[in-house]
Design an enzyme around this catalytic site. Structure first.
Site, PDB file in Angstrom:
ATOM      1  N   VAL A  30       0.625  -1.234  -0.038  1.00 17.60           N
ATOM      2  CA  VAL A  30       0.044   0.078  -0.137  1.00 17.60           C
ATOM      3  C   VAL A  30       0.887   1.484  -0.042  1.00 17.60           C
ATOM      4  O   VAL A  30       0.321   2.312   0.026  1.00 17.60           O
ATOM      5  CB  VAL A  30      -0.900   0.157   1.104  1.00 17.60           C
ATOM      6  CG1 VAL A  30      -1.947  -0.820   0.984  1.00 17.60           C
ATOM      7  CG2 VAL A  30      -0.497   0.140   2.742  1.00 17.60           C
ATOM      8  N   TYR A  78       9.153   3.621  13.905  1.00 18.51           N
ATOM      9  CA  TYR A  78       7.737   3.330  14.126  1.00 18.51           C
ATOM     10  C   TYR A  78       6.986   4.480  14.710  1.00 18.51           C
ATOM     11  O   TYR A  78       5.829   4.677  14.223  1.00 18.51           O
ATOM     12  CB  TYR A  78       7.752   1.900  14.927  1.00 18.51           C
ATOM     13  CG  TYR A  78       6.452   1.324  15.108  1.00 18.51           C
ATOM     14  CD1 TYR A  78       5.655   0.713  14.182  1.00 18.51           C
ATOM     15  CD2 TYR A  78       5.713   1.665  16.474  1.00 18.51           C
ATOM     16  CE1 TYR A  78       4.265   0.315  14.636  1.00 18.51           C
ATOM     17  CE2 TYR A  78       4.485   1.059  16.821  1.00 18.51           C
ATOM     18  CZ  TYR A  78       4.030   0.344  15.867  1.00 18.51           C
ATOM     19  OH  TYR A  78       2.540  -0.267  16.145  1.00 18.51           O
ATOM     20  N   GLY A 132      -5.909   9.030   0.316  1.00 19.75           N
ATOM     21  CA  GLY A 132      -6.329   9.542  -1.046  1.00 19.75           C
ATOM     22  C   GLY A 132      -7.513   8.765  -1.440  1.00 19.75           C
ATOM     23  O   GLY A 132      -8.485   9.128  -2.124  1.00 19.75           O
ATOM     24  N   LYS A 145     -10.895   9.557   0.475  1.00 16.29           N
ATOM     25  CA  LYS A 145     -11.244  10.877  -0.230  1.00 16.29           C
ATOM     26  C   LYS A 145     -12.059  10.717  -1.472  1.00 16.29           C
ATOM     27  O   LYS A 145     -12.881  11.072  -1.695  1.00 16.29           O
ATOM     28  CB  LYS A 145     -10.141  11.816  -0.159  1.00 16.29           C
ATOM     29  CG  LYS A 145     -10.518  13.160  -1.025  1.00 16.29           C
ATOM     30  CD  LYS A 145      -9.463  14.154  -0.891  1.00 16.29           C
ATOM     31  CE  LYS A 145      -9.066  15.152  -1.980  1.00 16.29           C
ATOM     32  NZ  LYS A 145      -8.229  15.099  -2.718  1.00 16.29           N
ATOM     33  N   ARG A 155       7.740 -10.421  20.036  1.00 21.02           N
ATOM     34  CA  ARG A 155       6.800  -9.526  21.073  1.00 21.02           C
ATOM     35  C   ARG A 155       6.800 -10.495  22.334  1.00 21.02           C
ATOM     36  O   ARG A 155       6.904 -11.914  22.263  1.00 21.02           O
ATOM     37  CB  ARG A 155       5.576  -9.130  20.585  1.00 21.02           C
ATOM     38  CG  ARG A 155       5.612  -8.144  19.456  1.00 21.02           C
ATOM     39  CD  ARG A 155       4.284  -7.758  19.288  1.00 21.02           C
ATOM     40  NE  ARG A 155       3.650  -8.571  18.111  1.00 21.02           N
ATOM     41  CZ  ARG A 155       2.691  -7.783  17.291  1.00 21.02           C
ATOM     42  NH1 ARG A 155       1.951  -6.592  17.642  1.00 21.02           N
ATOM     43  NH2 ARG A 155       2.369  -8.562  16.366  1.00 21.02           N
TER      44      ARG A 155
HETATM   45  P1  NAD Z   1       1.010  -7.690  12.099  1.00 15.13           P
HETATM   46  O1  NAD Z   1       2.475  -7.799  11.685  1.00 15.13           O
HETATM   47  O2  NAD Z   1       0.434  -8.973  12.372  1.00 15.13           O
HETATM   48  O3  NAD Z   1       0.185  -7.053  11.112  1.00 15.13           O
HETATM   49  C1  NAD Z   1       0.483  -6.044  10.186  1.00 15.13           C
HETATM   50  C2  NAD Z   1       0.153  -6.478   8.666  1.00 15.13           C
HETATM   51  O4  NAD Z   1       0.414  -5.370   7.750  1.00 15.13           O
HETATM   52  C3  NAD Z   1       1.013  -7.580   8.136  1.00 15.13           C
HETATM   53  O5  NAD Z   1       0.131  -8.725   7.526  1.00 15.13           O
HETATM   54  C4  NAD Z   1       1.862  -6.977   7.125  1.00 15.13           C
HETATM   55  O6  NAD Z   1       2.200  -8.119   6.023  1.00 15.13           O
HETATM   56  C5  NAD Z   1       1.098  -5.925   6.488  1.00 15.13           C
HETATM   57  N1  NAD Z   1       1.709  -4.813   5.840  1.00 15.13           N
HETATM   58  C6  NAD Z   1       2.877  -4.287   6.393  1.00 15.13           C
HETATM   59  N2  NAD Z   1       3.194  -3.333   5.546  1.00 15.13           N
HETATM   60  C7  NAD Z   1       2.449  -3.364   4.339  1.00 15.13           C
HETATM   61  C8  NAD Z   1       2.609  -2.653   3.208  1.00 15.13           C
HETATM   62  N3  NAD Z   1       3.386  -1.744   2.721  1.00 15.13           N
HETATM   63  N4  NAD Z   1       1.462  -3.064   2.368  1.00 15.13           N
HETATM   64  C9  NAD Z   1       0.558  -3.962   2.624  1.00 15.13           C
HETATM   65  N5  NAD Z   1       0.507  -4.494   4.066  1.00 15.13           N
HETATM   66  C10 NAD Z   1       1.531  -4.239   4.700  1.00 15.13           C
HETATM   67  O7  NAD Z   1       0.921  -6.523  13.275  1.00 15.13           O
HETATM   68  P2  NAD Z   1      -0.399  -6.553  14.167  1.00 15.13           P
HETATM   69  O8  NAD Z   1      -0.169  -6.464  15.445  1.00 15.13           O
HETATM   70  O9  NAD Z   1      -1.577  -7.355  13.324  1.00 15.13           O
HETATM   71  O10 NAD Z   1      -0.798  -4.825  13.981  1.00 15.13           O
HETATM   72  C11 NAD Z   1      -1.623  -4.318  13.010  1.00 15.13           C
HETATM   73  C12 NAD Z   1      -1.776  -2.942  13.246  1.00 15.13           C
HETATM   74  O11 NAD Z   1      -2.075  -2.562  14.543  1.00 15.13           O
HETATM   75  C13 NAD Z   1      -0.322  -1.895  12.953  1.00 15.13           C
HETATM   76  O12 NAD Z   1      -0.757  -0.858  12.184  1.00 15.13           O
HETATM   77  C14 NAD Z   1       0.402  -1.944  14.265  1.00 15.13           C
HETATM   78  O13 NAD Z   1       1.198  -0.742  14.104  1.00 15.13           O
HETATM   79  C15 NAD Z   1      -0.825  -1.546  15.190  1.00 15.13           C
HETATM   80  N6  NAD Z   1      -0.721  -1.730  16.458  1.00 15.13           N
HETATM   81  C16 NAD Z   1      -0.883  -3.116  16.932  1.00 15.13           C
HETATM   82  C17 NAD Z   1      -0.651  -3.479  18.204  1.00 15.13           C
HETATM   83  C18 NAD Z   1      -0.622  -4.857  19.009  1.00 15.13           C
HETATM   84  O14 NAD Z   1      -0.415  -4.659  20.001  1.00 15.13           O
HETATM   85  N7  NAD Z   1      -0.890  -5.698  18.255  1.00 15.13           N
HETATM   86  C19 NAD Z   1      -0.250  -2.247  19.103  1.00 15.13           C
HETATM   87  C20 NAD Z   1      -0.338  -0.896  18.709  1.00 15.13           C
HETATM   88  C21 NAD Z   1      -0.569  -0.803  17.412  1.00 15.13           C
HETATM   89  N1  UDP Z   2      10.428  -8.269  26.345  1.00 21.29           N
HETATM   90  C1  UDP Z   2      11.043  -8.885  27.079  1.00 21.29           C
HETATM   91  N2  UDP Z   2      11.412 -10.257  26.709  1.00 21.29           N
HETATM   92  C2  UDP Z   2      11.045 -10.741  25.194  1.00 21.29           C
HETATM   93  C3  UDP Z   2      10.389  -9.909  24.540  1.00 21.29           C
HETATM   94  C4  UDP Z   2      10.016  -8.447  25.033  1.00 21.29           C
HETATM   95  O1  UDP Z   2      11.205  -9.007  28.308  1.00 21.29           O
HETATM   96  O2  UDP Z   2      11.444 -11.830  24.931  1.00 21.29           O
HETATM   97  C5  UDP Z   2       9.935  -6.766  26.932  1.00 21.29           C
HETATM   98  C6  UDP Z   2       9.990  -5.744  26.026  1.00 21.29           C
HETATM   99  O3  UDP Z   2      11.589  -5.193  26.462  1.00 21.29           O
HETATM  100  C7  UDP Z   2       9.421  -4.774  26.525  1.00 21.29           C
HETATM  101  C8  UDP Z   2       8.026  -5.533  26.801  1.00 21.29           C
HETATM  102  O4  UDP Z   2       8.448  -6.823  26.956  1.00 21.29           O
HETATM  103  O5  UDP Z   2       9.630  -4.074  27.661  1.00 21.29           O
HETATM  104  C9  UDP Z   2       6.927  -5.638  25.673  1.00 21.29           C
HETATM  105  O6  UDP Z   2       7.502  -5.971  24.660  1.00 21.29           O
HETATM  106  P1  UDP Z   2       6.871  -6.130  23.265  1.00 21.29           P
HETATM  107  O7  UDP Z   2       8.069  -6.540  22.115  1.00 21.29           O
HETATM  108  O8  UDP Z   2       5.935  -7.029  23.270  1.00 21.29           O
HETATM  109  O9  UDP Z   2       6.322  -4.792  22.750  1.00 21.29           O
HETATM  110  P2  UDP Z   2       6.449  -3.171  23.331  1.00 21.29           P
HETATM  111  O10 UDP Z   2       5.517  -2.955  24.352  1.00 21.29           O
HETATM  112  O11 UDP Z   2       7.852  -3.038  23.406  1.00 21.29           O
HETATM  113  O12 UDP Z   2       6.316  -2.441  21.942  1.00 21.29           O
END
Ligand code: NAD
Ligand code: UDP
Length: 315
Positions: free
Chosen positions: A60, A148, A105, A108, A189
């Site tokens: 995208v 990020y 876009g 919109k 994570r």
């Molecule tokens: P994820 O990595 O499982 O999913 C992200 C998806 O986006 C993947 O399927 C990836 O292939 C796709 N993607 C990445 N770049 C792309 C591109 N250029 N074009 C098309 N597809 C693309 O991660 P997630 O945990 O499901 O996160 C989803 C969204 O939620 C993200 O925007 C992330 O920043 C946000 N978010 C997630 C968490 C969480 O705890 N899971 C926390 C905060 C924010």
């Molecule tokens: N963390 C950890 N051990 C691991 C992975 C993560 O102690 O194997 C810690 C990391 O340093 C952070 C918290 O767990 O303090 C959550 O990490 P995560 O990568 O899930 O997401 P974040 O909240 O940092 O985006």
């Protein structure tokens, strides 16, 4: 939204795939778009054959073409795990900036509602605790996590600009740490890391001394919050997360206890700029949506552990 049609970018990822499930269950047709950079077809393969679902493999950050009507665009595409975005710094910056621009876009031109998946990382290493939406954050723009955090902050800024300048109907959700089935086992994570380590009897790798805090929300609660926010009129950013805060060390011990694992806990270096505390203030979500999380950590973890245990058995 019954009978409407939505585009989900990042739809083959952890959260995106659960969102596709929910939209289809609400009678919304779904175009799922993903370049599979961190997502997987296995997250959506149960939807192939569903008449309201199509998958389009596309990056995208390039011009997005979707034929026909679109009522909503839910932009989730972005690497999300620290390990992923440290490995993919340019792609992360591009999808948060160029990708959000392209998706806006399209919104919109189609007259579609736009929903941005933002993050608690916009608060960086927060100096306000718990984090309220009016806090502007404490982000190191040039540190490794900056790729990020700043991409997401730009995403919020351009979304508000399209709202104010072009009148696009927008929503911004600031997602706090969310867990559940379909996380990638090796995404680094903390939830998949500790669960898989505990299941395999390997040491649980706590980074730093484990005193840093996080607040974990089960995916079903988060998706319910998404749905309610999408159907609201609120264009200001909103925190959606579970305020139940714990230290990472407490979390490691909780997982070990639930699994009944004999894994030891090891301590390794804390990654640079790792936030010391994180907890959502969800006053706004409660007041505006009547939303709050319902799933207890032990119940959400039980479902997540079952998911990973089944996959380990198949190996
Ligand atoms: P994820 O990595 O499982 O999913 C992200 C998806 O986006 C993947 O399927 C990836 O292939 C796709 N993607 C990445 N770049 C792309 C591109 N250029 N074009 C098309 N597809 C693309 O991660 P997630 O945990 O499901 O996160 C989803 C969204 O939620 C993200 O925007 C992330 O920043 C946000 N978010 C997630 C968490 C969480 O705890 N899971 C926390 C905060 C924010
Ligand atoms: N963390 C950890 N051990 C691991 C992975 C993560 O102690 O194997 C810690 C990391 O340093 C952070 C918290 O767990 O303090 C959550 O990490 P995560 O990568 O899930 O997401 P974040 O909240 O940092 O985006």
């Amino acid at each position: 939204m019954n009978g409407q049609r939505a585009l989900v970018t990042g739809g083959a990822g952890f959260l995106g795939s659960h969102l596709c499930d929910r939209l289809l269950a609400e009678g919304v047709e779904v175009v799922c778009m993903d370049n599979l950079i961190t997502g997987s077809i296995s997250n959506i393969e149960h939807l192939f054959g569903h008449e309201g679902f199509v998958f389009v493999k596309h990056d995208v950050t390039n011009f997005i073409h979707v034929a026909g009507r679109l009522d909503a665009i839910l932009h989730l595409a972005s690497p999300a795990s620290p390990i992923d975005y440290l490995k993919l710094p340019i792609q992360t910056l591009k999808v948060g900036s160029l990708g959000t621009h392209k998706a806006l876009g399209l919104a919109k031109s189609k007259g579609a509602k736009f929903f941005l998946a933002s993050t608690s990382e916009v608060y960086g290493d927060p100096l306000v605790h718990p984090q309220t939406e009016d806090y502007w954050g404490n982000v190191n723009p040039v540190g490794p996590r900056g790729v990020y955090d700043e991409a997401k902050r730009f995403g919020e800024a351009i979304t508000m600009a399209y709202h104010r300048h072009h009148g696009v109907d927008t929503r911004i959700v600031r997602i706090f740490n969310t867990y559940g089935p379909r996380m990638r086992a090796g995404d680094g994570r903390v939830v998949p890391a500790f669960i898989n380590q505990a299941l395999l009897g390997e040491p649980l790798t706590v980074f730093g001394d484990g005193s840093q805090t996080r607040s974990f929300c089960f995916v079903d609660d988060l998706i319910e919050g998404f749905w309610q926010l999408l159907n609201s009129e609120i264009s200001e950013p909103m925190n959606i997360g579970n305020p139940a805060e714990m230290t990472v060390l407490q979390f490691a011990e909780a997982i070990r206890d639930i699994i009944g694992s004999k894994s030891e806990v090891t301590f390794t270096e804390l990654p640079e700029d790792d936030p010391k505390v994180r907890q959502p203030d969800i006053t706004v979500a409660k007041r505006e949506l009547g939303w709050e999380p319902r799933v207890l950590l032990k119940d959400g973890l039980a479902k997540t552990i079952e998911y990973f245990a089944e996959r380990l058995e198949k190996k």
